[in-house]
Scaffold this active site. Structure first.
Site, PDB file in Angstrom:
ATOM      1  N   GLY A 297       0.808  -1.211   0.000  1.00  0.00           N
ATOM      2  CA  GLY A 297       0.000   0.000   0.000  1.00  0.00           C
ATOM      3  C   GLY A 297       0.842   1.262   0.000  1.00  0.00           C
ATOM      4  CB  SER A 298       0.102   4.610   1.382  1.00  0.00           C
ATOM      5  OG  SER A 298      -1.119   4.761   0.678  1.00  0.00           O
TER       6      SER A 298
END
Length: 576
Positions: A297-298
């Site tokens: 993810g981020s």
């Protein structure tokens, strides 16, 4: 008539004498032949039978080496126990002693009797393994013929479940089954020694001699880990508290010294106590920090930003047009949580803009990002030697080049996979002036070489941007990761899990990876929470507070000097 019978009687006596003499001669010859046969052809058998009656060979297991933390605190050690064995051939001749044995073992007398009688031609059978010495002493005081004890060693883990996922455990023979115990089996456990015991006809020991194979003999050795027991305990407590609060399914935390590559803590939930046989289940002792892989993810976004700045395309204050209506690539639409027409690169990272990092990635050739991901170990196993580690997945450069949307998803952490250990390992780049350093778990096992990824200037800029990503005033989602009196930087992440081949809207993983102190980067903490089901699921809400608690404890335990005291208004007043 009388004269004629005398020769016949004389002849009969002579024949009888010769017959008897012949019989004795045959017997003598048979005995001599038998003696020669036994002497020359049955020597080995007779010696073996004699040894079985008067000689015993007892194996004495080597004491398994102790495992210590980095400060010399024992976290796995072997304690002496006694195991009870019987000689059924002797015990079967003393069945009247069985009531005492049955009472001690708390087993039916008939059961013990059948066990002995079924093995009465055998000379060895384990009756009870790994008894405390004081209990075995009580049994041996009964002096039951054919019942003996033998020294063995049982592994004990002082911190129980807190270190269970790293250490693993041993079996009843003190051989490693999981974790460090298995990976370093040959180092920790030396060869057993054999003692030759000679007894007389009354069973008294008249000679005892130790037999050692000098050529193949190997001594047990102790093992020193990089783990700091104090940090391990504090990280475990913080993780467990967070898990309970959010009713999560599982979680992992890694704490590492980025300069040395030393792993200071590796904890997981759920956990079991390896000192208890009933807790030795895969669900409790699975080291999820290395076995569970997921899309990052981020948490991958700082690497995209760093790559863009490294190649001169972007600066921290460069403006990125993000748009409020999303960004379309072919038939696919990429959206942001924070709607904005444009923002600078620092804000892109602080507000975790998907559109922003995609546009930075699009300015670079896919091979640039692919090579960076490959260099920081995505899709590769670490060097810590623990079994069960999953390397994750990077994919092929060809797919990135052919499909613009697939390439775009890599910029915000989808389509690749890592484990929690890899998350921490990747961020060592930002603590070593742009150099990637593999992590290690055992002192002096190897000293990892660093690999240059980014320039010192770029990593310095990214550190400041990561600090901004924890600034509440900037609207950053990671503000709960802050630590009083210290400058902290990091990145949160949240992904949707794949359930039945599709991304779920109800099942998530939450992350936070951060560094401190920013003025002199030293420690990295990576937190992964699997399926938080209460009070939110975003990384900044779930994982960031756990990071804050773990990092705070780590900095305190390691005696790190605060680098943000001047942010306190009272300190500023004194400084003036």
């Amino acid at each position: 008539m009388k004269n004629s019978s005398k020769p016949a009687k004389r002849k009969w006596r002579e024949w009888r004498r010769y017959f008897v003499l012949g019989i004795f001669t045959l017997i003598a010859v048979a005995v001599a032949v038998r003696a020669l046969y036994l002497q020359y052809y049955m020597t080995d058998f007779l010696l073996e039978q004699g040894d079985n009656r008067f000689v015993r060979h007892m194996n004495k297991p080597a004491i398994r080496g102790t495992i210590f933390d980095r400060n010399g605190e024992p976290i796995a050690l072997s304690t002496e126990v006694r195991s009870i064995w019987i000689d059924p051939s002797i015990l079967s001749q003393n069945l009247h002693e069985l009531p005492k044995l049955a009472y001690f073992l708390k087993r039916p007398e008939e059961e013990i009797k059948q066990l002995v009688l079924n093995r009465q031609k055998s000379r060895f059978y384990w009756l009870k393994r790994q008894l405390p010495p004081h209990e075995a002493k009580v049994l041996m005081a009964l002096k039951i013929p054919g019942v003996y004890d033998q020294i063995e060693y049982k592994r004990y883990y002082p911190d129980a479940e807190i270190t269970s996922h790293i250490l693993g455990f041993t079996d009843i023979d003190d051989d490693g089954i999981e974790g460090i115990e298995l990976a370093y089996q040959d180092w920790l456990k030396g060869n057993s020694t054999t003692t030759r015991i000679l007894k007389d006809a009354k069973g008294r020991v008249i000679e005892r001699r130790e037999i050692v194979d000098q050529e193949n003999h190997r001594e047990s050795q102790d093992l020193n880990l990089t783990i700091d027991r104090r940090i391990q305990i504090s990280a475990y407590r913080a993780l467990k508290t967070g898990m309970i609060k959010h009713e999560a399914v599982a979680g992992s935390v890694i704490v590492a010294d980025m300069r040395t590559g030393d792993i200071l803590a590796m904890v997981n939930q759920p956990a079991g106590n390896p000192n208890r046989l009933e807790d030795r289940r895969a669900t409790l002792l699975k080291n999820r920090a290395i076995t569970d892989i997921f899309e990052p993810g981020s948490t991958i976004k700082p690497f995209i930003v760093a790559a863009g700045m490294e190649h001169g395309r972007w600066k921290p204050d460069s403006i990125v047009k993000t748009g409020r209506s999303g960004y379309r690539i072919g038939k696919n639409l990429i959206r942001d949580v924070s709607l904005s027409d444009s923002m600078d690169v620092t804000t892109v990272l602080a507000k975790s803009s998907n559109i922003g990092v995609v546009k930075i990635a699009e300015s670079l050739d896919p091979s640039i990002l692919f090579n960076i991901f490959n260099q920081i170990g995505i899709g590769q196993k670490s060097q810590i030697r623990l079994t069960g580690e999953e390397p994750g997945r990077l994919g092929t450069l060809r797919r990135w080049q052919l499909d613009p949307f697939e390439y775009a998803t890599k910029a915000y952490g989808y389509g690749i996979s890592v484990n929690t250990l890899k998350l921490a390992q990747m961020y060592t780049v930002f603590g070593n002036e742009g150099n990637y350093r593999p992590l290690r778990l055992v002192k002096n096992d190897y000293y990892p070489e660093t690999t240059p990824i980014f320039s010192p200037k770029v990593t310095e800029d990214v550190l400041v941007m990561l600090e901004a990503a924890t600034d509440k005033a900037r609207g950053a989602g990671g503000w709960r990761a802050t630590v009083p009196n210290f400058r902290v930087g990091g990145k949160s992440g949240t992904i949707r899990k794949i359930i039945n081949g599709k991304y779920s809207s109800t099942h998530h993983r939450s992350f936070f990876v951060g560094i401190a102190p920013i003025s002199d980067p030293r420690y990295v903490v990576a937190v992964m929470i699997d399926e938080p089901r209460k009070d939110g699921y975003y990384g900044g809400l779930v994982a960031a507070p756990i990071f804050s608690e773990v990092m705070r404890s780590t900095l305190r335990i390691m005696g790190t000097k605060p680098d943000a005291l001047l942010d306190d208004p009272n300190i500023k007043l004194i400084a003036k």
